[in-house]
Design a protein around this motif. Structure first.
Motif, PDB file in Angstrom:
ATOM      1  N   ILE A 181       0.854  -1.188   0.000  1.00 45.59           N
ATOM      2  CA  ILE A 181       0.000   0.000   0.000  1.00 45.59           C
ATOM      3  C   ILE A 181       0.888   1.235   0.000  1.00 45.59           C
ATOM      4  O   ILE A 181       1.411   1.644   1.034  1.00 45.59           O
ATOM      5  CB  ILE A 181      -0.937  -0.005   1.219  1.00 45.59           C
ATOM      6  N   SER A 182       1.071   1.786  -1.180  1.00 45.50           N
ATOM      7  CA  SER A 182       1.809   3.039  -1.311  1.00 45.50           C
ATOM      8  C   SER A 182       0.825   4.109  -1.768  1.00 45.50           C
ATOM      9  O   SER A 182      -0.271   3.799  -2.257  1.00 45.50           O
ATOM     10  CB  SER A 182       2.942   2.893  -2.333  1.00 45.50           C
ATOM     11  N   MET A 183       1.226   5.379  -1.638  1.00 51.02           N
ATOM     12  CA  MET A 183       0.355   6.457  -2.096  1.00 51.02           C
ATOM     13  C   MET A 183       0.104   6.336  -3.604  1.00 51.02           C
ATOM     14  O   MET A 183      -1.014   6.557  -4.074  1.00 51.02           O
ATOM     15  CB  MET A 183       1.016   7.802  -1.768  1.00 51.02           C
ATOM     16  N   ALA A 184       1.139   5.970  -4.344  1.00 47.02           N
ATOM     17  CA  ALA A 184       0.989   5.825  -5.792  1.00 47.02           C
ATOM     18  C   ALA A 184      -0.011   4.719  -6.129  1.00 47.02           C
ATOM     19  O   ALA A 184      -0.854   4.877  -7.018  1.00 47.02           O
ATOM     20  CB  ALA A 184       2.347   5.522  -6.422  1.00 47.02           C
ATOM     21  N   MET A 185       0.080   3.592  -5.404  1.00 45.74           N
ATOM     22  CA  MET A 185      -0.832   2.484  -5.675  1.00 45.74           C
ATOM     23  C   MET A 185      -2.283   2.901  -5.436  1.00 45.74           C
ATOM     24  O   MET A 185      -3.172   2.593  -6.238  1.00 45.74           O
ATOM     25  CB  MET A 185      -0.461   1.292  -4.781  1.00 45.74           C
ATOM     26  N   LEU A 186      -2.525   3.653  -4.374  1.00 45.35           N
ATOM     27  CA  LEU A 186      -3.887   4.104  -4.073  1.00 45.35           C
ATOM     28  C   LEU A 186      -4.382   5.074  -5.138  1.00 45.35           C
ATOM     29  O   LEU A 186      -5.542   5.007  -5.569  1.00 45.35           O
ATOM     30  CB  LEU A 186      -3.918   4.768  -2.697  1.00 45.35           C
ATOM     31  N   LEU A 187      -3.510   5.998  -5.563  1.00 43.69           N
ATOM     32  CA  LEU A 187      -3.920   6.968  -6.588  1.00 43.69           C
ATOM     33  C   LEU A 187      -4.126   6.302  -7.950  1.00 43.69           C
ATOM     34  O   LEU A 187      -4.958   6.733  -8.739  1.00 43.69           O
ATOM     35  CB  LEU A 187      -2.868   8.081  -6.716  1.00 43.69           C
ATOM     36  N   GLN A 188      -3.372   5.252  -8.212  1.00 42.63           N
ATOM     37  CA  GLN A 188      -3.469   4.587  -9.528  1.00 42.63           C
ATOM     38  C   GLN A 188      -4.645   3.616  -9.613  1.00 42.63           C
ATOM     39  O   GLN A 188      -5.216   3.433 -10.682  1.00 42.63           O
ATOM     40  CB  GLN A 188      -2.175   3.813  -9.811  1.00 42.63           C
ATOM     41  N   THR A 189      -4.970   2.954  -8.515  1.00 52.10           N
ATOM     42  CA  THR A 189      -5.979   1.884  -8.584  1.00 52.10           C
ATOM     43  C   THR A 189      -7.279   2.209  -7.849  1.00 52.10           C
ATOM     44  O   THR A 189      -8.369   1.995  -8.381  1.00 52.10           O
ATOM     45  CB  THR A 189      -5.417   0.569  -8.012  1.00 52.10           C
ATOM     46  N   LEU A 190      -7.166   2.714  -6.621  1.00 55.14           N
ATOM     47  CA  LEU A 190      -8.372   2.904  -5.810  1.00 55.14           C
ATOM     48  C   LEU A 190      -9.135   4.176  -6.170  1.00 55.14           C
ATOM     49  O   LEU A 190     -10.374   4.162  -6.257  1.00 55.14           O
ATOM     50  CB  LEU A 190      -7.975   2.930  -4.324  1.00 55.14           C
ATOM     51  N   ILE A 191      -8.418   5.274  -6.385  1.00 55.00           N
ATOM     52  CA  ILE A 191      -9.098   6.538  -6.704  1.00 55.00           C
ATOM     53  C   ILE A 191      -9.859   6.427  -8.038  1.00 55.00           C
ATOM     54  O   ILE A 191     -11.011   6.873  -8.117  1.00 55.00           O
ATOM     55  CB  ILE A 191      -8.102   7.722  -6.752  1.00 55.00           C
ATOM     56  N   PRO A 192      -9.275   5.829  -9.105  1.00 54.11           N
ATOM     57  CA  PRO A 192     -10.068   5.648 -10.333  1.00 54.11           C
ATOM     58  C   PRO A 192     -11.345   4.839 -10.102  1.00 54.11           C
ATOM     59  O   PRO A 192     -12.394   5.133 -10.685  1.00 54.11           O
ATOM     60  CB  PRO A 192      -9.104   4.894 -11.261  1.00 54.11           C
ATOM     61  N   LEU A 193     -11.263   3.830  -9.218  1.00 60.79           N
ATOM     62  CA  LEU A 193     -12.451   3.021  -8.919  1.00 60.79           C
ATOM     63  C   LEU A 193     -13.522   3.890  -8.259  1.00 60.79           C
ATOM     64  O   LEU A 193     -14.713   3.781  -8.587  1.00 60.79           O
ATOM     65  CB  LEU A 193     -12.046   1.864  -7.997  1.00 60.79           C
TER      66      LEU A 193
END
Length: 482
Positions: free
Chosen positions: A130-142
């Motif tokens: 769980i990195s900030m980049a991973m959240l911005l790339q995968t979770l925020i688009p969802l």
């Protein structure tokens, strides 16, 4: 397009969405996850760099504390090279946990980079960190898709869309207005992340931020802004093209699954299939065969080095190596190191080229998948991509070669040709030479090199950004109200 009306529609979308309580729950959960990702990224950066710096210093002390001895023994004593984490690895872990960060450097042998975090962890690490980049790339688009799926389809179902059009709003006003409102909502998460990251990096005593790092930071901010603009536009266009909200949600979830899970994994496997890489055993055995054919510098009867000896004696017009003005053993070691390094570097470059070809399959899908584009740009600018790892490997090998050759030159200069072995005090040289040889210092490559390595991903994201706006204009002429 009526700009005033477009802004009004954006505000209306913004206000209506923020009236929904589930949105606040989602935002709260995301904020908690982002805070955790920032803290864990910071902890990993500080702890890992402390460990690596500590052992780099310890290796150096060990090297300098060696007593007077034969330089060839020092070449085999060797040293270590450690790779420090880039400050922006706090934001994007990239491949950092799966690539090695330390390598033992010695004469005649190129060792592999070891001690990756994955090698010390359980298999759970392979499910992702769980990195900030991973959240911005995968979770925020969802979340954007969850908020945006009903943006126009629901108004079509309720009949308010027809009212808006009859009151003077054009399709272009509605599509641009909704996209703008959606982008504004995504910025609620986007802006705080980068503001806090900026302050953290700026105020931290552990990080010295240069202009290069600030340019990297600005590049990351820009890449994610345009990525969210593309994702917001996609969600609005899919909603506008769907007859019902349910249809829009299913389409958007399918797109997320393809963008984030299926396409990256498939292209990675396809790249490995198209450009198979040799195993470590195959790589080592192929190189060993070539080294044997070239000659063994430790074997006095080797034909290659026997011919070399004859040519050296003839060039200096002497009949014995004892009459040469330098230590012949050091000369042979220097030639052997040169030959083995040339062979190793050639095979390594071929292997790296295979890896690059494998990665290129995934990289070019950035033109059909914006997630890949922003992921590649993010890793490159955070110093956690494949090219950063290769840069460390190249720097470590250059240092190893320099160290080995320096020891060979010291042997040529200070050790007598009467010496029959490396043992004994008479064949030793002063330990001051160990101190004079500089320590290994890993250098991050420049932001321009990072941009150059991911130029195709940058072009792909630029095309996605322009195309998304173009699609709104084209779509506004064809979309149907009912």
């Amino acid at each position: 397009m009526n700009l005033k009306l477009t802004i009004l529609i954006a505000k209306q979308f913004w206000t209506y969405t923020l009236k929904s309580k589930p949105v606040y729950v989602m935002l709260f959960v995301i904020c908690i996850l982002l805070a955790y990702a920032m803290y864990s990224g910071w902890q990993s950066y500080v702890i890992q760099n402390e460990i690596r710096t500590h052992y780099q210093h310890q290796a150096r002390e060990s090297w300098e504390n060696n007593p007077d001895k034969h330089p060839h023994r020092m070449a085999h004593f060797g040293s270590f090279a450690f790779r420090l984490k880039h400050p922006l690895s706090i934001f994007d872990f990239g491949m950092e946990s799966f690539t090695g960060n330390a390598v033992f450097l010695e004469a005649h042998k190129q060792n592999t980079v070891n001690f990756s975090e994955a090698s010390f962890s359980t298999g759970l690490l392979r499910f992702g960190e769980i990195s900030m980049a991973m959240l911005l790339q995968t979770l925020i688009p969802l979340i954007i898709f969850f908020i945006g799926f009903a943006s126009i389809a629901a108004e079509r179902e309720s009949g308010t869309l027809k009212i808006m059009l009859t009151q003077g709003a054009s399709w272009k006003d509605i599509l641009f207005g909704k996209s703008l409102g959606m982008l504004g909502l995504s910025l609620l998460l986007f802006i705080p992340v980068f503001v806090i990251l900026f302050l953290w990096l700026w105020l931290s005593n552990s990080i010295v931020f240069t202009n290069d790092e600030w340019w990297r930071y600005m590049g990351i901010v820009g890449a994610y802004f345009f990525f969210f603009q593309v994702i917001c536009t996609i969600s609005i266009l899919v909603s506008a093209s769907s007859k019902t909200s349910k249809d829009a949600l299913i389409k958007l979830l399918a797109m997320w699954l393809v963008f984030v899970v299926l396409l990256p994994k498939t292209t990675q496997a396809f790249g490995n299939y198209l450009y198979p890489s040799p195993s470590k055993v195959e790589f080592d055995s192929k190189m060993e065969k070539e080294l044997v054919l070239k000659g063994d510098s430790h074997n006095p009867d080797d034909s290659h080095y026997k011919a070399l000896k004859d040519s050296v004696l003839q060039a200096h017009n002497v009949s014995s190596v004892k009459d040469l003005p330098f230590n012949y053993g050091g000369f042979v070691m220097r030639e052997g190191e040169k030959n083995s390094s040339e062979i190793y570097n050639r095979h390594l470059n071929e292997l790296l080229q295979t890896y690059r070809q494998q990665n290129s399959v995934s990289r070019y899908t950035a033109f059909i998948n914006p997630y890949i584009a922003v992921k590649n740009i993010s890793m490159a600018l955070s110093g956690t991509d494949f090219q950063s790892y290769v840069s460390f490997q190249e720097q470590a090998e250059a240092y190893r070669y320099k160290l080995a050759q320096k020891m060979n030159e010291l042997q040529m200069e200070f050790v007598s040709n009467d010496a029959t072995s490396s043992a004994g005090k008479s064949n030793s040289i002063s330990k001051k030479h160990w101190v004079e040889f500089p320590d290994f210092e890993y250098q991050f490559f420049s932001v321009s090199t990072a941009v150059q390595s991911e130029i195709s991903s940058i072009i792909a994201l630029a095309i996605w950004t322009l195309a998304s706006s173009g699609f709104i204009i084209i779509f506004s002429k064809k979309v149907k109200t009912i």
